[in-house]
Motif scaffolding. Sequence first.
Motif, PDB file in Angstrom:
ATOM      1  N   UNK A  37       0.805  -1.226   0.000  1.00 18.19           N
ATOM      2  CA  UNK A  37       0.000   0.000   0.000  1.00 18.19           C
ATOM      3  C   UNK A  37       0.835   1.271   0.000  1.00 18.19           C
ATOM      4  N   UNK A  38       2.071   1.188  -0.488  1.00 16.59           N
ATOM      5  CA  UNK A  38       2.940   2.358  -0.520  1.00 16.59           C
ATOM      6  C   UNK A  38       3.413   2.637  -1.939  1.00 16.59           C
ATOM      7  N   UNK A  39       3.595   3.918  -2.238  1.00 15.13           N
ATOM      8  CA  UNK A  39       4.285   4.284  -3.472  1.00 15.13           C
ATOM      9  C   UNK A  39       5.781   4.274  -3.179  1.00 15.13           C
ATOM     10  N   UNK A  40       6.595   4.293  -4.224  1.00 15.88           N
ATOM     11  CA  UNK A  40       8.043   4.287  -4.036  1.00 15.88           C
ATOM     12  C   UNK A  40       8.527   5.499  -3.235  1.00 15.88           C
ATOM     13  N   UNK A  41       8.087   6.728  -3.531  1.00 16.67           N
ATOM     14  CA  UNK A  41       8.565   7.854  -2.720  1.00 16.67           C
ATOM     15  C   UNK A  41       8.090   7.786  -1.270  1.00 16.67           C
ATOM     16  N   UNK A  42       6.883   7.285  -1.034  1.00 11.19           N
ATOM     17  CA  UNK A  42       6.417   7.136   0.348  1.00 11.19           C
ATOM     18  C   UNK A  42       7.298   6.142   1.096  1.00 11.19           C
ATOM     19  N   UNK A  97      13.546  13.580  -8.968  1.00  4.63           N
ATOM     20  CA  UNK A  97      13.052  12.219  -9.208  1.00  4.63           C
ATOM     21  C   UNK A  97      11.832  11.914  -8.343  1.00  4.63           C
ATOM     22  N   UNK A  98      11.966  12.134  -7.038  1.00  5.06           N
ATOM     23  CA  UNK A  98      10.874  11.765  -6.138  1.00  5.06           C
ATOM     24  C   UNK A  98       9.726  12.765  -6.189  1.00  5.06           C
ATOM     25  N   UNK A  99      10.022  14.007  -6.568  1.00  4.97           N
ATOM     26  CA  UNK A  99       8.946  14.966  -6.767  1.00  4.97           C
ATOM     27  C   UNK A  99       8.016  14.518  -7.876  1.00  4.97           C
ATOM     28  N   UNK A 100       8.597  14.066  -8.984  1.00  5.40           N
ATOM     29  CA  UNK A 100       7.798  13.532 -10.091  1.00  5.40           C
ATOM     30  C   UNK A 100       7.028  12.297  -9.635  1.00  5.40           C
ATOM     31  N   UNK A 101       7.700  11.411  -8.904  1.00  9.12           N
ATOM     32  CA  UNK A 101       7.065  10.165  -8.461  1.00  9.12           C
ATOM     33  C   UNK A 101       5.856  10.431  -7.575  1.00  9.12           C
ATOM     34  N   UNK A 102       5.941  11.452  -6.728  1.00  6.53           N
ATOM     35  CA  UNK A 102       4.816  11.789  -5.851  1.00  6.53           C
ATOM     36  C   UNK A 102       3.582  12.221  -6.647  1.00  6.53           C
ATOM     37  N   UNK A 103       3.780  12.800  -7.813  1.00  9.33           N
ATOM     38  CA  UNK A 103       2.641  13.259  -8.615  1.00  9.33           C
ATOM     39  C   UNK A 103       1.965  12.127  -9.376  1.00  9.33           C
TER      40      UNK A 103
END
Length: 422
Positions: free
Chosen positions: A15-20, A85-91
């Motif tokens: 239940x997690x995204x990679x940046x989380x 990288x992680x800013x994009x991933x969060x979106x």
Amino acid sequence: MAMKSRFSDVQIPENLSWPEFVYERFDEFGDRTAIIDGASGHSYTFTQLKTLTEKFASSLIKRGFQKGDVLAIYLPNVPEYPIIFYGVAYTGGKVTTVNPLYTAEELERQLQDTQAIYLVTSPPFLDKAQKACKVLGKIRKIFVVGGEGSDDCEAVSSLLDDDGSSFPTECMVDKDDVVTMPYSSGTTGLPKGVMITHHSMIANTCIIEAAKVFVIDQSSVVMTILPFYHIYGQLVTNAPIVPPIILFLAKHPMVDKFDLTSVEEVTSGAAPMGKGLEEALIERMPKLKCVRQGFGMTEVLITHVQPGGERKSGSVGVLLPNLECKVAPAELEALLISHQKIDDAAVIGVPDEKAGELPKAFVVPKGDITPEEIADFIAQRVAPHKKLSGGVEFIEKIPKSASGKILRKDLRKRESERTDKS
């Protein structure tokens, strides 16, 4: 034949995204330094990284960047790389990482292939970026790290001044959404894009941690010698590097001018490391506690590494948890029929409770030879997981089709019937 890892399976968060997953403990480390630029000394704390990542994500959303959109990073290793990288991933967007040494034509090809709409670069590479984007005509804006804005460019610093108000408060991605699209090295043709999901990144990290491949604690330092664009980071106390760098460390006189006694472990990847090179490195750096090799691919990340405390020259190590690998029967069959006392042979996988399957050979002998001698002949020439641990059985004739293909289904049926009788 499918071979299972010797390690127990690892539970992977669902239940997690990679940046989380990456950022979930950043608050614990607060004002501790998270990343340092070795050349300039510029650094960010864990709190700063998290805050700036959220600001970057928010600013992208305000500029119309949506889930599934692609941003290309055309940068060397810089401290702002994880923020972008992680800013994009969060979106919910995707990052395609580009080799900064690419020509404008090579960059254009990757931008076209991935359908990127934004590009991030730095001043030394801006001319090539502008040329590629002008030809392509689809890039909405070029963002520049460490540079000023212009008609077709905007400074990344302006995005990091965002108030963060549009940062998503809820996870915007599913585990099977693609988070990054790195490109292969192109050793067999043009580089090919690889789609890696949030779940794949999390899973690979979890299985490496479970196998205790690297001993990492809060005192460990991460060194980024190898490029971020190829999804690779480094450790100083534990240094994953590549054979050309190992050759430099082992042979170059410049190394004597530096204190490398803090380096305790070296992991080599990307290409084979010969025994001679390994021994030369150990002689040059006697404080090393461990020298190991690993194996992986852009498509599947890391799959094999020698666990801490285990060293075997020439081996890429063991299969990591949750993974299976396949042994091609043709390789073993070619070895078998190279023996002067073997007329023909076929190999199948037989069920095994621990390994999943084990290689078994059906052999047509043409001389005085025992199954044990055949098994030993193979064992001396292959990696441990390819040994004929499933046994060797003599047979009068290998079943084949009219076109000469081995009928493995007949051999599996024969094995199944034998097992049922026993």
